[in-house]
Write a protein that holds these residues in place. Structure first.
Motif, PDB file in Angstrom:
ATOM      1  N   LEU A   1      10.199  15.052  11.175  1.00 34.25           N
ATOM      2  CA  LEU A   1      10.133  13.789  10.437  1.00 34.25           C
ATOM      3  C   LEU A   1      10.415  14.053   8.972  1.00 34.25           C
ATOM      4  O   LEU A   1       9.878  14.995   8.388  1.00 34.25           O
ATOM      5  N   THR A   2      11.258  13.230   8.382  1.00 37.14           N
ATOM      6  CA  THR A   2      11.551  13.329   6.961  1.00 37.14           C
ATOM      7  C   THR A   2      11.287  11.977   6.301  1.00 37.14           C
ATOM      8  O   THR A   2      11.838  10.960   6.732  1.00 37.14           O
ATOM      9  N   LEU A   3      10.435  11.984   5.289  1.00 39.22           N
ATOM     10  CA  LEU A   3      10.144  10.789   4.500  1.00 39.22           C
ATOM     11  C   LEU A   3      10.759  10.980   3.123  1.00 39.22           C
ATOM     12  O   LEU A   3      10.350  11.874   2.376  1.00 39.22           O
ATOM     13  N   ASN A   4      11.738  10.167   2.805  1.00 37.19           N
ATOM     14  CA  ASN A   4      12.435  10.272   1.526  1.00 37.19           C
ATOM     15  C   ASN A   4      11.883   9.240   0.545  1.00 37.19           C
ATOM     16  O   ASN A   4      11.887   8.047   0.823  1.00 37.19           O
ATOM     17  N   GLN A   5      11.376   9.725  -0.569  1.00 34.92           N
ATOM     18  CA  GLN A   5      10.823   8.894  -1.651  1.00 34.92           C
ATOM     19  C   GLN A   5       9.676   7.989  -1.162  1.00 34.92           C
ATOM     20  O   GLN A   5       9.698   6.778  -1.389  1.00 34.92           O
TER      21      GLN A   5
ATOM     22  N   ALA B   1       0.829  -1.203   0.000  1.00 28.41           N
ATOM     23  CA  ALA B   1       0.000   0.000   0.000  1.00 28.41           C
ATOM     24  C   ALA B   1       0.862   1.250   0.000  1.00 28.41           C
ATOM     25  O   ALA B   1       0.448   2.300  -0.506  1.00 28.41           O
ATOM     26  N   ALA B   2       2.064   1.147   0.573  1.00 27.89           N
ATOM     27  CA  ALA B   2       2.985   2.281   0.598  1.00 27.89           C
ATOM     28  C   ALA B   2       4.390   1.778   0.840  1.00 27.89           C
ATOM     29  O   ALA B   2       4.596   0.727   1.469  1.00 27.89           O
ATOM     30  N   THR B   3       5.358   2.515   0.334  1.00 19.86           N
ATOM     31  CA  THR B   3       6.770   2.230   0.584  1.00 19.86           C
ATOM     32  C   THR B   3       7.481   3.546   0.869  1.00 19.86           C
ATOM     33  O   THR B   3       7.069   4.614   0.398  1.00 19.86           O
ATOM     34  N   VAL B   4       8.558   3.476   1.654  1.00 24.08           N
ATOM     35  CA  VAL B   4       9.379   4.647   1.949  1.00 24.08           C
ATOM     36  C   VAL B   4      10.834   4.232   1.840  1.00 24.08           C
ATOM     37  O   VAL B   4      11.256   3.237   2.448  1.00 24.08           O
ATOM     38  N   GLN B   5      11.589   4.985   1.069  1.00 24.60           N
ATOM     39  CA  GLN B   5      12.998   4.653   0.884  1.00 24.60           C
ATOM     40  C   GLN B   5      13.799   4.862   2.157  1.00 24.60           C
ATOM     41  O   GLN B   5      14.637   4.034   2.530  1.00 24.60           O
ATOM     42  N   ALA B   6      13.560   5.964   2.862  1.00 30.11           N
ATOM     43  CA  ALA B   6      14.301   6.256   4.100  1.00 30.11           C
ATOM     44  C   ALA B   6      13.453   7.135   4.998  1.00 30.11           C
ATOM     45  O   ALA B   6      12.690   7.991   4.524  1.00 30.11           O
ATOM     46  N   VAL B   7      13.588   6.918   6.321  1.00 31.45           N
ATOM     47  CA  VAL B   7      12.835   7.668   7.326  1.00 31.45           C
ATOM     48  C   VAL B   7      13.805   8.203   8.366  1.00 31.45           C
ATOM     49  O   VAL B   7      14.669   7.472   8.863  1.00 31.45           O
ATOM     50  N   GLU B   8      13.664   9.490   8.697  1.00 35.08           N
ATOM     51  CA  GLU B   8      14.422  10.107   9.780  1.00 35.08           C
ATOM     52  C   GLU B   8      13.426  10.789  10.713  1.00 35.08           C
ATOM     53  O   GLU B   8      12.645  11.636  10.280  1.00 35.08           O
TER      54      GLU B   8
ATOM     55  N   LEU C   1       2.589  14.482  14.788  1.00 31.27           N
ATOM     56  CA  LEU C   1       3.578  14.981  13.841  1.00 31.27           C
ATOM     57  C   LEU C   1       3.456  16.498  13.814  1.00 31.27           C
ATOM     58  O   LEU C   1       2.572  17.041  13.160  1.00 31.27           O
ATOM     59  N   SER C   2       4.326  17.176  14.542  1.00 34.18           N
ATOM     60  CA  SER C   2       4.273  18.630  14.580  1.00 34.18           C
ATOM     61  C   SER C   2       5.015  19.253  13.408  1.00 34.18           C
ATOM     62  O   SER C   2       4.750  20.395  13.038  1.00 34.18           O
ATOM     63  N   GLN C   3       5.950  18.521  12.826  1.00 30.71           N
ATOM     64  CA  GLN C   3       6.692  19.024  11.673  1.00 30.71           C
ATOM     65  C   GLN C   3       7.200  17.834  10.863  1.00 30.71           C
ATOM     66  O   GLN C   3       7.941  17.002  11.381  1.00 30.71           O
ATOM     67  N   ALA C   4       6.787  17.739   9.633  1.00 28.50           N
ATOM     68  CA  ALA C   4       7.187  16.616   8.786  1.00 28.50           C
ATOM     69  C   ALA C   4       7.489  17.122   7.387  1.00 28.50           C
ATOM     70  O   ALA C   4       6.926  18.117   6.930  1.00 28.50           O
ATOM     71  N   ARG C   5       8.373  16.397   6.723  1.00 37.10           N
ATOM     72  CA  ARG C   5       8.821  16.788   5.389  1.00 37.10           C
ATOM     73  C   ARG C   5       8.786  15.594   4.459  1.00 37.10           C
ATOM     74  O   ARG C   5       9.235  14.502   4.819  1.00 37.10           O
ATOM     75  N   ILE C   6       8.226  15.797   3.261  1.00 37.06           N
ATOM     76  CA  ILE C   6       8.203  14.772   2.221  1.00 37.06           C
ATOM     77  C   ILE C   6       9.126  15.224   1.096  1.00 37.06           C
ATOM     78  O   ILE C   6       9.056  16.372   0.649  1.00 37.06           O
TER      79      ILE C   6
ATOM     80  N   TYR D   1      -3.936   7.499 -12.332  1.00 37.03           N
ATOM     81  CA  TYR D   1      -3.576   8.902 -12.167  1.00 37.03           C
ATOM     82  C   TYR D   1      -2.433   8.968 -11.157  1.00 37.03           C
ATOM     83  O   TYR D   1      -2.537   8.411 -10.062  1.00 37.03           O
ATOM     84  N   ALA D   2      -1.360   9.664 -11.528  1.00 32.86           N
ATOM     85  CA  ALA D   2      -0.174   9.681 -10.675  1.00 32.86           C
ATOM     86  C   ALA D   2       0.329  11.104 -10.474  1.00 32.86           C
ATOM     87  O   ALA D   2       0.448  11.879 -11.434  1.00 32.86           O
ATOM     88  N   ALA D   3       0.594  11.458  -9.219  1.00 31.97           N
ATOM     89  CA  ALA D   3       1.251  12.714  -8.868  1.00 31.97           C
ATOM     90  C   ALA D   3       2.705  12.385  -8.520  1.00 31.97           C
ATOM     91  O   ALA D   3       2.961  11.576  -7.633  1.00 31.97           O
ATOM     92  N   GLU D   4       3.628  12.998  -9.244  1.00 34.05           N
ATOM     93  CA  GLU D   4       5.048  12.691  -9.085  1.00 34.05           C
ATOM     94  C   GLU D   4       5.760  13.873  -8.426  1.00 34.05           C
ATOM     95  O   GLU D   4       5.237  14.975  -8.334  1.00 34.05           O
ATOM     96  N   ARG D   5       6.986  13.584  -7.954  1.00 35.53           N
ATOM     97  CA  ARG D   5       7.848  14.611  -7.355  1.00 35.53           C
ATOM     98  C   ARG D   5       7.106  15.437  -6.313  1.00 35.53           C
ATOM     99  O   ARG D   5       7.114  16.663  -6.334  1.00 35.53           O
ATOM    100  N   VAL D   6       6.469  14.763  -5.398  1.00 38.44           N
ATOM    101  CA  VAL D   6       5.737  15.440  -4.328  1.00 38.44           C
ATOM    102  C   VAL D   6       6.726  15.892  -3.264  1.00 38.44           C
ATOM    103  O   VAL D   6       7.428  15.076  -2.657  1.00 38.44           O
TER     104      VAL D   6
END
Length: 329
Positions: free
Chosen positions: A103-107, A78-85, A135-140, A156-161
């Protein structure tokens, strides 16, 4: 004697702090992989697998890093994340309350599905979950969201979010502000919701603007969440005119305003007002429109009225001259 006590206490404090910095480096955090996966599974309501490396540091702030995360079935996640900090508030962390300060979610990649009946399916069930998680501050960065409509077999796909979001709980309120690509265009995306009530209804405010300022869409109203989400509110569409060289050819924006009721099956614009040139408010069209989604997409519109004011091409001196002069709009 008192100075010696101070020295001993200071040395002990330094040793404790040094241990807090150094000790986590000697712990095999991969041994806690199952526990972390269990906690994440309880929050998201779907199996979570952490297939990459895991590292943790306690000071100066608790910081957790891991990679290659899969949510849901391994074969069709349902979802994948390359890296989480993730960084946590130290005091809350020691109390077993995980307030995420950064929080930073990379890819990240999210897969959404509309089934044959028009119901949303994501493989994630967050109803009643997420207690104690903020989550008070998060970055995608470099994310992707893909929606598959099984009724029409369209994707339908949204890229480079890329953007920032805040989440008080999984039932809201939450905010997002960032950018995304759809097709060959880049968009500025913003939306926020208020807290949901017992029926899952919350107030939504959203806007979508093409980065080159070609057009923008904004909506405000009530959103009913769930497998069959519904929206009831107002919609405003604004489209900029093409550039001109002569001052006499300058036009205002095309503006469409309407009440709208939307679901996964249909969007109804009841009583819209369309101004081809907002600088000429008297020149407008009114009507209603309906857009149907599903096996066969369709669009129907009815123009129910219009107002058009004309001005004389030249001053009229007598009633008889009216017959010989034309009107210019």
């Amino acid at each position: 004697m008192l100075n010696r006590i101070y020295i001993i206490v200071g040395v002990l404090a330094i040793m404790v702090l040094a241990g807090a910095f150094i000790a986590p480096r000697f712990i095999q955090w991969s041994d806690y992989r199952d526990r972390m996966e269990e906690l994440a599974t309880g929050v998201l309501g779907a199996d979570v697998s952490i297939r990459g490396n895991i590292s943790f540091s306690l000071l100066p702030t608790p910081r957790l890093e891991f990679s290659d995360v899969v949510v849901g079935d391994i074969e069709s996640p349902a979802a994948t994340v390359q890296a989480v900090e993730a960084e946590f508030a130290l005091v809350d962390f020691l109390r077993d309350n995980y307030t995420v300060t950064a929080l930073t979610l990379n890819q990240p990649q999210v897969e959404l599905v509309l089934d044959e009946s028009g119901f949303f399916s994501s493989g994630i069930d967050i109803a009643g979950g997420g207690a104690g998680v903020v989550l008070s501050q998060a970055r995608i960065t470099n994310g992707r969201v893909r929606l598959t409509d099984l009724r029409s077999e369209e994707v339908y796909a949204a890229e480079r979010v890329d953007g920032d979001f805040r989440l008080a709980s999984f039932t809201g309120p939450f905010q997002f502000q960032g950018f995304a690509d759809y097709g060959e265009r880049r968009y500025d995306v913003r939306f926020s919701t208020g807290p949901g009530d017992a029926e899952g209804i919350s107030r939504l405010s959203a806007s979508l603007r093409e980065v080159a300022n070609a057009y923008s869409v904004s909506a405000e109203g009530l959103l009913t969440a769930g497998m069959a989400p519904k929206f009831d509110g107002t919609l405003t569409y604004r489209q900029a005119p093409p550039g001109v060289e002569a001052a006499d050819d300058i036009r205002g924006d095309l503006v469409l305003e309407s009440k709208v009721t939307a679901s996964t099956d249909r969007a109804v614009l009841s009583g819209f007002t369309l101004m081809p040139d907002e600088n000429r408010a008297a020149t407008r069209l009114t009507g209603a429109a309906s857009v149907q989604f599903g096996t066969r997409n369709s669009f129907d519109a009815v123009v129910s009225g219009g107002v058009l004011h004309c001005r004389p091409a030249m001053p009229l001196k007598s009633p008889a001259s009216c017959l010989m002069n034309s009107c210019a709009c």
